[in-house]
Design a protein around this motif. Structure first.
Motif, PDB file in Angstrom:
ATOM      1  N   ALA A   1      -0.347   4.861  -4.942  1.00 50.41           N
ATOM      2  CA  ALA A   1      -1.773   4.970  -5.255  1.00 50.41           C
ATOM      3  C   ALA A   1      -2.092   4.147  -6.508  1.00 50.41           C
ATOM      4  O   ALA A   1      -1.363   4.228  -7.501  1.00 50.41           O
ATOM      5  CB  ALA A   1      -2.155   6.430  -5.485  1.00 50.41           C
TER       6      ALA A   1
ATOM      7  N   ASN B   1       2.121  13.164  -9.367  1.00 49.45           N
ATOM      8  CA  ASN B   1       2.196  11.738  -9.057  1.00 49.45           C
ATOM      9  C   ASN B   1       2.690  11.509  -7.634  1.00 49.45           C
ATOM     10  O   ASN B   1       2.193  10.644  -6.913  1.00 49.45           O
ATOM     11  CB  ASN B   1       3.111  11.029 -10.051  1.00 49.45           C
TER      12      ASN B   1
ATOM     13  N   ASN C   1      -1.572  12.018  -0.337  1.00 48.88           N
ATOM     14  CA  ASN C   1      -3.021  12.138  -0.185  1.00 48.88           C
ATOM     15  C   ASN C   1      -3.683  10.812   0.178  1.00 48.88           C
ATOM     16  O   ASN C   1      -4.708  10.785   0.870  1.00 48.88           O
ATOM     17  CB  ASN C   1      -3.643  12.682  -1.474  1.00 48.88           C
ATOM     18  N   MET C   2      -3.077   9.702  -0.261  1.00 45.99           N
ATOM     19  CA  MET C   2      -3.677   8.391  -0.012  1.00 45.99           C
ATOM     20  C   MET C   2      -3.318   7.837   1.360  1.00 45.99           C
ATOM     21  O   MET C   2      -4.185   7.347   2.081  1.00 45.99           O
ATOM     22  CB  MET C   2      -3.232   7.396  -1.095  1.00 45.99           C
TER      23      MET C   2
ATOM     24  N   GLU D   1       0.000  12.116  -4.906  1.00 46.45           N
ATOM     25  CA  GLU D   1      -1.053  11.112  -4.722  1.00 46.45           C
ATOM     26  C   GLU D   1      -0.749  10.159  -3.578  1.00 46.45           C
ATOM     27  O   GLU D   1      -1.652   9.696  -2.883  1.00 46.45           O
ATOM     28  CB  GLU D   1      -1.268  10.322  -6.018  1.00 46.45           C
ATOM     29  N   LEU D   2       0.531   9.859  -3.372  1.00 46.93           N
ATOM     30  CA  LEU D   2       0.904   8.975  -2.272  1.00 46.93           C
ATOM     31  C   LEU D   2       0.603   9.635  -0.929  1.00 46.93           C
ATOM     32  O   LEU D   2       0.037   9.009  -0.024  1.00 46.93           O
ATOM     33  CB  LEU D   2       2.393   8.612  -2.356  1.00 46.93           C
TER      34      LEU D   2
ATOM     35  N   GLU E   1      -4.235   4.621  -8.723  1.00 45.28           N
ATOM     36  CA  GLU E   1      -4.426   5.524  -9.862  1.00 45.28           C
ATOM     37  C   GLU E   1      -3.095   5.887 -10.510  1.00 45.28           C
ATOM     38  O   GLU E   1      -3.003   6.046 -11.735  1.00 45.28           O
ATOM     39  CB  GLU E   1      -5.140   6.805  -9.416  1.00 45.28           C
ATOM     40  N   THR E   2      -2.070   6.025  -9.681  1.00 45.20           N
ATOM     41  CA  THR E   2      -0.739   6.366 -10.180  1.00 45.20           C
ATOM     42  C   THR E   2      -0.186   5.237 -11.039  1.00 45.20           C
ATOM     43  O   THR E   2       0.391   5.468 -12.106  1.00 45.20           O
ATOM     44  CB  THR E   2       0.226   6.653  -9.017  1.00 45.20           C
TER      45      THR E   2
ATOM     46  N   ASN F   1       0.823  -1.222   0.000  1.00 41.08           N
ATOM     47  CA  ASN F   1       0.000   0.000   0.000  1.00 41.08           C
ATOM     48  C   ASN F   1       0.852   1.264   0.000  1.00 41.08           C
ATOM     49  O   ASN F   1       0.568   2.218   0.731  1.00 41.08           O
ATOM     50  CB  ASN F   1      -0.948   0.019   1.213  1.00 41.08           C
TER      51      ASN F   1
END
Length: 352
Positions: free
Chosen positions: A31, A286, A292-293, A289-290, A33-34, A28
């Motif tokens: 992301a 990119n 934010n996740m 995103e990590l 999506e990435t 995990n």
């Protein structure tokens, strides 16, 4: 007919069976999506394998594991990989996005000049806590005294867990006593061990596996752990509508900092795709995103505009200049120093 079909598939952007990037990473830690966007961008497929500890990753690669392209080691694991000649130097000409990295996270002692690595993400090791319970008990979580001072612990006995990790627990005890987290001085380590032994009877457990869940359920009130895990616990408690918040904070005596980095193995089947991936992850959007996740700290300056405002406010995720000065990365221990720490750890774990 077969040639025509193959031509249509390639025209449609379907990746060649050989266009596969193999990534060895924490679970995990990117992301979804990435990953999908990278696959579309490079017309390839990403296959991920996971490890649960640096020791596991190092042991597997040292034993000769092949097939991985990109690995994401924590700073102190880079030198062992370099010494074993498992890494290839990064071709900076193919990494234009390297300019996005915050200079504060470059040129570390683990890889001077960043010959082999570039920063991916970071976490701090700190205290997460049940805000309602600690307020009731009148306990201040902004000091390591919350897990080491018997007078403080008497108010929350049986509701505290610490990581089942010798380096992290000793680092916290060393900092609590005013020493460097990386001290290998026998007298300072003995004092840290005495501090741990005195606190241990008040702890519920050494726990590196389920403290997120235990915090979220309210079974424990204080947990020594990683900032990204505390971020998750806070989100879970909120989603479950608990009658308390899970909060987390850096400690005034200092905290350890774990910077994870992207490296390319010398045996990488696809070093070309590996470099494309590293450059892709150094793009600001990119990289953001990590954060934010999973709430990790971000060493990428270009990521900041894309990080959610509420996350930017969390000091453990975006420490200010003063807090950064108190963050220490753990050094790699080898030989006599490692054996000495392991011996003390055994004494601590078996003490009553």
């Amino acid at each position: 007919m077969k040639k025509l079909l193959l031509g249509l598939l390639l025209t449609a952007g379907v990746a060649n069976a050989d266009d596969v990037l193999h990534v060895y990473n924490w679970n995990n830690y990117i992301a979804p999506e990435t990953v999908k966007r990278f696959e579309a961008d490079c017309k390839c497929r990403v296959v991920q394998d996971y490890y649960g500890a640096m020791e596991e990753m190092l042991a597997k690669l040292a034993a000769g594991a092949k097939g991985y392209d990109v690995v994401v080691p924590t700073g102190f694991a880079i030198q062992p990989l370099v010494k074993q000649k498992l890494l290839q130097p990064l071709d900076k000409a193919k990494l234009p996005n390297a300019k996005n990295v915050n200079p504060a996270f470059l040129n570390s002692a683990f890889d001077k000049g960043n010959l082999y690595s570039l920063p991916y993400s970071f976490t701090t090791t700190l205290v997460g806590y049940n805000d309602a319970r600690l307020k009731e008990a009148g306990v201040d979580p902004s000091s390591w005294s919350v897990i080491f001072d018997p007078k403080v612990l008497a108010k929350i006995k049986g509701k505290v867990t610490v990581l089942d990790d010798s380096r992290e627990v000793f680092a916290a005890a060393l900092m609590y006593n005013g020493f460097s987290a990386n001290s290998v001085k026998p007298d300072e380590l003995k004092k840290a061990a005495a501090t741990i032994k005195a606190a241990k009877p008040y702890w519920a457990a050494f726990n590196s596996q389920s403290y997120i869940k235990e915090l979220t359920l309210g079974n424990i009130w204080v947990a020594h752990g990683y900032s990204s895990d505390m971020f998750q616990a806070a989100q879970d408690a909120k989603a479950a509508k608990r009658p308390f918040n899970v909060a987390y904070t850096l400690q005034k005596e200092g905290n350890t900092l774990s910077v994870d980095n992207m490296v390319v193995l010398k045996s990488a089947p696809r070093p070309d795709l590996a470099l494309k991936f590293v450059n892709f992850m150094l793009d600001g959007k990119n990289a953001a995103e990590l954060t934010n996740m999973v709430g990790t700290g971000n060493p990428n300056a270009a990521a900041v505009p894309f990080v959610k405002p509420e996350i930017k406010k969390i000091s453990a995720v975006f420490p200010d200049a003063n807090a950064i000065k108190k963050l220490q990365q753990l050094n790699a221990l080898e030989g006599k120093q490692l054996r000495g720490l392991n011996q003390l750890w055994t004494e601590v774990k078996t003490s009553k």
